[in-house]
Motif scaffolding. Structure first.
Motif, PDB file in Angstrom:
ATOM      1  N   GLN A  61       0.839  -1.196   0.000  1.00 42.07           N
ATOM      2  CA  GLN A  61       0.000   0.000   0.000  1.00 42.07           C
ATOM      3  C   GLN A  61       0.873   1.245   0.000  1.00 42.07           C
ATOM      4  N   SER A  62       0.383   2.274  -0.658  1.00 37.56           N
ATOM      5  CA  SER A  62       1.091   3.552  -0.673  1.00 37.56           C
ATOM      6  C   SER A  62       0.833   4.302   0.626  1.00 37.56           C
ATOM      7  N   ALA A  63       1.867   4.993   1.124  1.00 41.94           N
ATOM      8  CA  ALA A  63       1.706   5.789   2.342  1.00 41.94           C
ATOM      9  C   ALA A  63       0.676   6.892   2.123  1.00 41.94           C
ATOM     10  N   GLY A  64       0.662   7.475   0.913  1.00 42.74           N
ATOM     11  CA  GLY A  64      -0.320   8.505   0.587  1.00 42.74           C
ATOM     12  C   GLY A  64      -0.092   9.811   1.324  1.00 42.74           C
ATOM     13  N   ILE A  65      -0.993  10.754   1.084  1.00 43.79           N
ATOM     14  CA  ILE A  65      -0.849  12.095   1.659  1.00 43.79           C
ATOM     15  C   ILE A  65      -1.597  12.250   2.981  1.00 43.79           C
ATOM     16  N   PHE A  66      -2.578  11.384   3.242  1.00 48.31           N
ATOM     17  CA  PHE A  66      -3.422  11.554   4.418  1.00 48.31           C
ATOM     18  C   PHE A  66      -2.695  11.122   5.696  1.00 48.31           C
ATOM     19  N   PRO A  67      -2.882  11.858   6.776  1.00 47.99           N
ATOM     20  CA  PRO A  67      -2.231  11.496   8.035  1.00 47.99           C
ATOM     21  C   PRO A  67      -2.799  10.202   8.607  1.00 47.99           C
ATOM     22  N   VAL A  68      -1.945   9.442   9.294  1.00 48.30           N
ATOM     23  CA  VAL A  68      -2.403   8.180   9.873  1.00 48.30           C
ATOM     24  C   VAL A  68      -2.550   8.270  11.393  1.00 48.30           C
ATOM     25  N   GLU A  69      -1.777   9.118  12.033  1.00 51.37           N
ATOM     26  CA  GLU A  69      -1.877   9.265  13.480  1.00 51.37           C
ATOM     27  C   GLU A  69      -3.179   9.990  13.835  1.00 51.37           C
ATOM     28  N   ALA A  70      -3.892   9.475  14.833  1.00 51.67           N
ATOM     29  CA  ALA A  70      -5.212  10.011  15.183  1.00 51.67           C
ATOM     30  C   ALA A  70      -5.162  11.498  15.506  1.00 51.67           C
ATOM     31  N   GLU A  71      -4.133  11.929  16.231  1.00 54.44           N
ATOM     32  CA  GLU A  71      -4.066  13.341  16.629  1.00 54.44           C
ATOM     33  C   GLU A  71      -3.884  14.276  15.448  1.00 54.44           C
ATOM     34  N   ARG A  72      -3.393  13.759  14.333  1.00 53.73           N
ATOM     35  CA  ARG A  72      -3.250  14.575  13.117  1.00 53.73           C
ATOM     36  C   ARG A  72      -4.419  14.344  12.156  1.00 53.73           C
ATOM     37  N   ALA A  73      -4.958  13.125  12.172  1.00 57.45           N
ATOM     38  CA  ALA A  73      -6.023  12.790  11.229  1.00 57.45           C
ATOM     39  C   ALA A  73      -7.357  13.422  11.591  1.00 57.45           C
ATOM     40  N   PHE A  74      -7.720  13.427  12.871  1.00 57.57           N
ATOM     41  CA  PHE A  74      -9.067  13.863  13.240  1.00 57.57           C
ATOM     42  C   PHE A  74      -9.318  15.364  13.060  1.00 57.57           C
ATOM     43  N   PRO A  75      -8.340  16.243  13.226  1.00 61.51           N
ATOM     44  CA  PRO A  75      -8.591  17.640  12.851  1.00 61.51           C
ATOM     45  C   PRO A  75      -8.915  17.781  11.359  1.00 61.51           C
ATOM     46  N   CYS A  76      -8.319  16.913  10.529  1.00 57.52           N
ATOM     47  CA  CYS A  76      -8.626  16.929   9.098  1.00 57.52           C
ATOM     48  C   CYS A  76     -10.043  16.445   8.837  1.00 57.52           C
ATOM     49  N   PHE A  77     -10.463  15.409   9.577  1.00 57.81           N
ATOM     50  CA  PHE A  77     -11.832  14.915   9.438  1.00 57.81           C
ATOM     51  C   PHE A  77     -12.833  15.970   9.904  1.00 57.81           C
ATOM     52  N   ASP A  78     -12.481  16.681  10.959  1.00 59.42           N
ATOM     53  CA  ASP A  78     -13.361  17.729  11.470  1.00 59.42           C
ATOM     54  C   ASP A  78     -13.571  18.808  10.406  1.00 59.42           C
ATOM     55  N   ALA A  79     -12.486  19.199   9.741  1.00 59.99           N
ATOM     56  CA  ALA A  79     -12.579  20.199   8.670  1.00 59.99           C
ATOM     57  C   ALA A  79     -13.444  19.688   7.526  1.00 59.99           C
ATOM     58  N   LEU A  80     -13.290  18.414   7.200  1.00 60.21           N
ATOM     59  CA  LEU A  80     -14.068  17.825   6.106  1.00 60.21           C
ATOM     60  C   LEU A  80     -15.559  17.842   6.420  1.00 60.21           C
ATOM     61  N   LEU A  81     -15.928  17.395   7.608  1.00 61.36           N
ATOM     62  CA  LEU A  81     -17.342  17.305   7.978  1.00 61.36           C
ATOM     63  C   LEU A  81     -17.998  18.675   8.081  1.00 61.36           C
ATOM     64  N   ARG A  82     -17.224  19.679   8.443  1.00 57.49           N
ATOM     65  CA  ARG A  82     -17.788  21.024   8.623  1.00 57.49           C
ATOM     66  C   ARG A  82     -17.793  21.851   7.336  1.00 57.49           C
ATOM     67  N   LYS A  83     -16.881  21.529   6.401  1.00 57.70           N
ATOM     68  CA  LYS A  83     -16.735  22.359   5.209  1.00 57.70           C
ATOM     69  C   LYS A  83     -17.278  21.722   3.932  1.00 57.70           C
ATOM     70  N   SER A  84     -17.319  20.400   3.887  1.00 53.53           N
ATOM     71  CA  SER A  84     -17.688  19.734   2.635  1.00 53.53           C
ATOM     72  C   SER A  84     -19.175  19.865   2.335  1.00 53.53           C
ATOM     73  N   SER A  85     -19.471  20.200   1.087  1.00 56.39           N
ATOM     74  CA  SER A  85     -20.859  20.240   0.632  1.00 56.39           C
ATOM     75  C   SER A  85     -21.251  18.909  -0.002  1.00 56.39           C
ATOM     76  N   ASN A  86     -20.273  18.007  -0.168  1.00 52.08           N
ATOM     77  CA  ASN A  86     -20.548  16.668  -0.695  1.00 52.08           C
ATOM     78  C   ASN A  86     -20.926  15.744   0.464  1.00 52.08           C
ATOM     79  N   SER A  87     -22.032  15.042   0.332  1.00 47.77           N
ATOM     80  CA  SER A  87     -22.438  14.116   1.392  1.00 47.77           C
ATOM     81  C   SER A  87     -21.337  13.086   1.603  1.00 47.77           C
ATOM     82  N   THR A  88     -20.969  12.881   2.868  1.00 46.13           N
ATOM     83  CA  THR A  88     -19.815  12.039   3.182  1.00 46.13           C
ATOM     84  C   THR A  88     -20.169  10.962   4.192  1.00 46.13           C
TER      85      THR A  88
END
Length: 218
Positions: A61-88
């Motif tokens: 598997q590719s490491a990719g650009i997305f963070p894997v550590e929870a403390e770094r990943a969840f702020p990104c998820f928070d931004a996604l859920l609050r800003k995205s207009s696409n149903s997720t």
């Protein structure tokens, strides 16, 4: 997660997360999702991230650009859920490893913060109106922290029963025509996903002992 595949098609974006695999985009454009999250480059640098990315690399598997550590990943998820207009559809697998039942003052800060964060997401009117759905997948609901389970007005529990012996036998018949009946009988309590993972390790010439060893070494 096999049981959620039909649900994924309803949403424009689908993302899964667990502490070993990190973030996986199941449905949607990775660049668009990363942009909404505010991710411009790989951010993980801690020892946990190095271990996880090493394991992903060994599995092809590719490491990719997305963070894997929870403390770094969840702020990104928070931004996604609050800003995205696409149903997720956001699926947190092995949720009991992030918010365990033993959660208390002695727990790590990130574990207590995640419990608070999930509670806030469940109450956030904007997240609901955006059509997002957050699914916590765990092997036993009682292994989750009680602060999550007690939120009966913001969360709903869906129990997915384990397959019956007959269903397991039918599932195994194609790959193990000779041993499907005894293996189905010996694998009570396992999911079809467990059986699928085991079948990947079993050669067509395998004997009964080899098959059971592959199944129960998962």
């Amino acid at each position: 997660l096999t049981n959620l595949k039909s649900l994924q098609d309803i949403f424009q974006w689908c993302i899964t997360y667990d502490i070993l695999s990190g973030t996986q985009v199941v449905r949607g454009n990775e660049k668009d999702i990363a942009a909404v999250m505010g991710i411009k480059e790989k951010q993980d640098s801690g020892p946990d991230a190095k271990l996880i990315n090493s394991l992903k690399k060994s599995n092809g598997q590719s490491a990719g650009i997305f963070p894997v550590e929870a403390e770094r990943a969840f702020p990104c998820f928070d931004a996604l859920l609050r800003k995205s207009s696409n149903s997720t559809l956001f699926i947190i697998d092995y949720a009991e490893s992030l918010i365990p039942k033993t959660l208390q003052n002695a727990s790590r800060y990130i574990e207590r913060a995640l419990a608070v964060g999930l509670t806030k997401w469940s109450k956030d009117r904007k997240i609901r109106q955006s059509g997002h759905l957050i699914v916590l997948v765990c092997r036993e609901s009682m292994s989750l922290d009680s602060s999550i389970l007690d939120r009966i007005f913001e969360s709903n529990q869906i129990r997915i029963p384990k397959p019956s012996e007959a269903r397991r036998r039918e599932y195994l018949k194609k790959d193990l025509p000779t041993f499907c009946a005894p293996v189905a009988k010996a694998t009570a309590g396992l999911s079809l996903k467990d059986l699928k993972d085991a079948l990947l390790e079993i050669s067509p010439e395998a004997k009964m002992d080899d098959i059971l060893h592959s199944v129960f070494s998962l």
